[in-house]
Design a protein around this motif. Structure first.
Motif: not given
Length: 264
Positions: A170-172, A174, A213
């Motif tokens: 889930d690099w974004t 979300q 983050k």
């Protein structure tokens, strides 16, 4: 009760370049972490080709059994099956595992994915542990996250201590908000919110505050993408760190996350 846990995508026990066996070095690295519970992804249950090609470097045991050794109990959830072997998720626990199940959450034919649920009997409480590896496509990850939420809600009590860890791809970033909202979990790198006060936490949830983050874990040689997570409920997060550097870059394409928790 203090608890030390780690999540690690071990890349099937082979190096990122040239696919050379690293399973013995991986075992030494896991031992050095001194974790009570390991959440592992891409664990090779069987690979006949590697076993034949690298007979002296490839253990006779399945990787989860080899890595567990005498100190931990191993549970394996097989996800991907092919002619010469299979791989999946695994949980290694210093405490007894009293129940386990593996749920298929594959979203299409090209990626076999699963959720391994284990109930770990710690000295003070039963811990519900979920080892997760989600897909490479955003739509798949959203549907798999919905399946994860449904699995947790139907397989663990609402007040049970909970750990969900693995490679979310889930690099974004979300998916975290849904997990926080429906399961009441905290990601281990959200811990610095406590120093900002409850108001900061509410502003973050409402979208008016700074976006929290997760840590960078991929690629291991120079972590940039935020792929791996540890979410907890019922624990105080004492510390969390990504282990990276020359040693870890040789073992897998992911860097592991190591966290220290205290049961509330």
């Amino acid at each position: 009760m203090k608890l030390r846990i780690a999540t690690y995508n071990i890349h099937k026990g082979v190096s990122s370049l040239r696919s050379m066996p690293r399973i013995h070095a991986l075992k030494q690295a896991l031992t050095s972490m001194e974790a009570d519970i390991f959440f592992l992804q891409e664990v090779q249950g069987r690979h006949d080709k590697y076993a034949t090609r690298h007979a002296t470097l490839w253990p006779e045991q399945a990787q989860h059994q080899f890595l567990a050794g005498e100190s931990h109990e191993a549970v394996y959830g097989m996800n991907a099956v092919y002619d010469h072997g299979h791989h999946g998720n695994a949980l290694l626990s210093r405490f007894p595992v009293v129940a386990s199940s593996n749920r298929d959450i594959s979203d299409h034919a090209f990626e076999a994915r699963g959720i391994l649920h284990c109930i770990v009997q710690s000295p003070e409480a039963d811990l519900h542990c979920y080892v997760v590896h989600l897909g490479l496509f955003a739509g798949s990850r959203k549907r798999q996250t919905d399946a994860l939420i449904e699995a947790v809600l139907t397989s663990s009590p609402p007040d049970a201590p909970l750990i969900i860890a693995g490679d979310f791809n889930d690099w974004t970033n979300q998916l975290s908000d849904s997990l926080r909202e429906y399961l009441g979990v905290t990601e281990v790198f959200d811990g610095n919110l406590s120093s900002r006060g409850f108001g900061s936490y509410l502003r973050m949830l409402s979208g008016r505050g700074p976006k929290i983050k997760p840590a960078r874990t991929f690629p291991a040689a120079l972590p940039w993408l935020r792929l791996d997570r540890i979410y907890v409920r019922g624990f105080q997060i004492e510390s969390a760190q990504v282990l990276h550097g020359a040693l870890w870059a040789k073992l897998s394409d992911h860097a592991p996350i190591l966290a220290s928790l205290a049961l509330k």
